[in-house]
Motif scaffolding. Structure first.
Motif, short mmCIF file in Angstrom:
data_model
loop_
_atom_site.label_atom_id
_atom_site.label_comp_id
_atom_site.label_asym_id
_atom_site.label_seq_id
_atom_site.Cartn_x
_atom_site.Cartn_y
_atom_site.Cartn_z
N UNK A 327 -16.52 -7.14 -51.17
CA UNK A 327 -17.71 -6.61 -51.84
C UNK A 327 -18.50 -7.70 -52.55
N UNK A 328 -17.89 -8.89 -52.71
CA UNK A 328 -18.59 -10.00 -53.35
C UNK A 328 -19.73 -10.50 -52.45
N UNK A 329 -20.77 -10.95 -53.10
CA UNK A 329 -21.89 -11.52 -52.35
C UNK A 329 -21.56 -12.96 -51.94
N UNK A 330 -21.79 -13.34 -50.70
CA UNK A 330 -21.48 -14.71 -50.27
C UNK A 330 -22.41 -15.72 -50.94
N UNK A 331 -21.87 -16.89 -51.19
CA UNK A 331 -22.65 -18.01 -51.73
C UNK A 331 -22.39 -19.24 -50.88
N UNK A 332 -23.26 -20.21 -50.98
CA UNK A 332 -23.11 -21.46 -50.24
C UNK A 332 -22.59 -22.54 -51.19
#
Length: 401
Positions: A327-332
């Protein structure tokens, strides 16, 4: 209750049959079975049948018997002593009937399993008794089960870990009570708790070397709960499968969050779960459940002999955790790796996922997941806070702006 079908081979004259004595219990069981039948109604064995002789007259109705070989002339008006002599010549077939009809009993999973152990539905008594005299070995998960027969036709079973096949019993911990198996399945060989009883992590070093039919079945079901029952249901075409979607829809409480995890038509998230948990390297069951009744999964279900009819508690628990993580938003995140370091990270993930860490020698620095090589990578790439490449997991407020 159905009787075994008569076979065209009379095992009394087959030279492959070992010498078997007819125990009094078996003969008494034959007499009791005949007493419960009408005169002339035969009790069938392999190669022959016996009945109370309906032609013997009323006064002889309970004291005269008839024996009908499949090949040969019938013998009529036999006394009880003569019947005993005739059955003693065919002791293998009689004790085989007695073993399954009276000792094992019920037409259910126990009987089917014990007959499967010696291929009783595909081989003659003669063939089976000859093989049993040497010992018939069968695999069930990580178990090695050896079936033998005594000179009285009694079945005996040796149940042990497959890794201990051929090890003398005196070199193993011996058990006689099948319920003792409850303690043997709790921990793996390293003393760690086994939450999944069908995981390929059963510790060895023990044996149940001399069990009767009922105790052998009880030991197997204690080590691998419900596996025989589900195997039997599948053989009978009665395996009730509960698929992923139905299982997740009935979750509640802290597990209710799993119901929110659905990735659309591809159901790739369920494929990931099954690939992680339901591979042969992780569980000895053969997965029969899919996403729903119409939608199978794209990953292999395994080759185990006993089926898995629904997502187990381990799968549900893991899916709950993954639901929250996904459910976490992906980050770069950006950091530099050499090509060899990228391959090493891949090697480390593979080694951990496949449980191979303990197999990698400390001196083998060519192996990407080698402990010293991994420590070198950590020393090079981690900062004092344990961040890979010096990049914190949560970006600074300045970065967010």
């Amino acid at each position: 209750m159905a009787e075994p079908a008569a076979d065209s081979t009379d095992s009394a004259t087959n030279p492959e049959v070992p010498d078997i004595d007819l125990p009094s219990d078996a003969f008494d069981a034959v007499l009791d079975a005949l007493a419960d039948r009408d005169p002339g109604d035969p009790l069938r064995f392999e190669g022959f049948s016996v009945a109370q002789d309906a032609e013997g007259g009323d006064e002889d109705a309970t004291g005269a018997y008839r024996l009908d070989p499949v090949d040969g002339d019938p013998r009529t008006a036999l006394s009880e002593r003569e019947l005993h002599e005739a059955l003693s010549e065919r002791a293998a077939a009689v004790t085989d009937w007695y073993a399954f009809e009276r000792v094992v009993g019920e037409f259910g999973p126990r009987r089917a399993f014990l007959r499967w152990l010696e291929d009783a539905d595909g081989a003659t008594v003669a063939t089976r008794y000859a093989a049993l005299a040497e010992g018939i070995e069968r695999a069930w998960g990580e178990l090695r089960i050896t079936a033998t027969v005594t000179d009285r036709g009694e079945r005996r079973y040796d149940v042990r870990h497959a890794d201990d096949a051929g090890v003398p019993v005196d070199n193993l911990d011996r058990y006689d009570d099948p319920l003792d198996a409850r303690d043997l399945v709790t921990l793996d060989g390293k003393g760690r708790y086994r939450p999944l009883k069908t995981a390929p992590s059963l510790a060895g070093g023990w044996a149940f070397p001399d069990l009767g039919p009922r105790d052998a079945y009880e030991a197997v079901e204690t080590i691998y709960p419900a596996t025989v029952a589900n195997w039997h249901r599948e053989r009978e075409g009665e395996l009730d499968v509960t698929h992923w979607r139905e299982t997740m829809e009935r979750q509640s409480g802290i597990y209710g969050v799993v119901k929110t995890w659905d990735r659309g038509e591809g159901h790739e998230h369920v494929n990931w779960v099954a690939e992680a948990c339901c591979d042969d390297s992780q569980c000895l069951k053969r997965r029969e459940w899919g996403y729903d009744e119409e939608t199978d999964l794209d990953v292999d279900g395994g080759d185990g002999v006993f089926p898995c009819r629904e997502p187990c508690s381990v799968v549900v628990s893991a899916a709950r955790k993954w639901t929250r993580l996904e459910s976490e938003q992906p980050r770069t995140y950006e950091f530099d790796l050499t090509p060899s370091e990228k391959e090493q990270v891949e090697d480390i993930i593979d080694a951990v996922a496949d449980g191979r860490i303990d197999e990698i020698r400390e001196a083998d620095t060519k192996e990407g997941a080698n402990r010293y090589r991994t420590r070198f990578l950590r020393a090079k790439l981690f900062d004092g806070e344990g961040n890979l490449g010096g990049v914190p997991t949560e970006p600074d407020e300045e970065d967010e702006e």
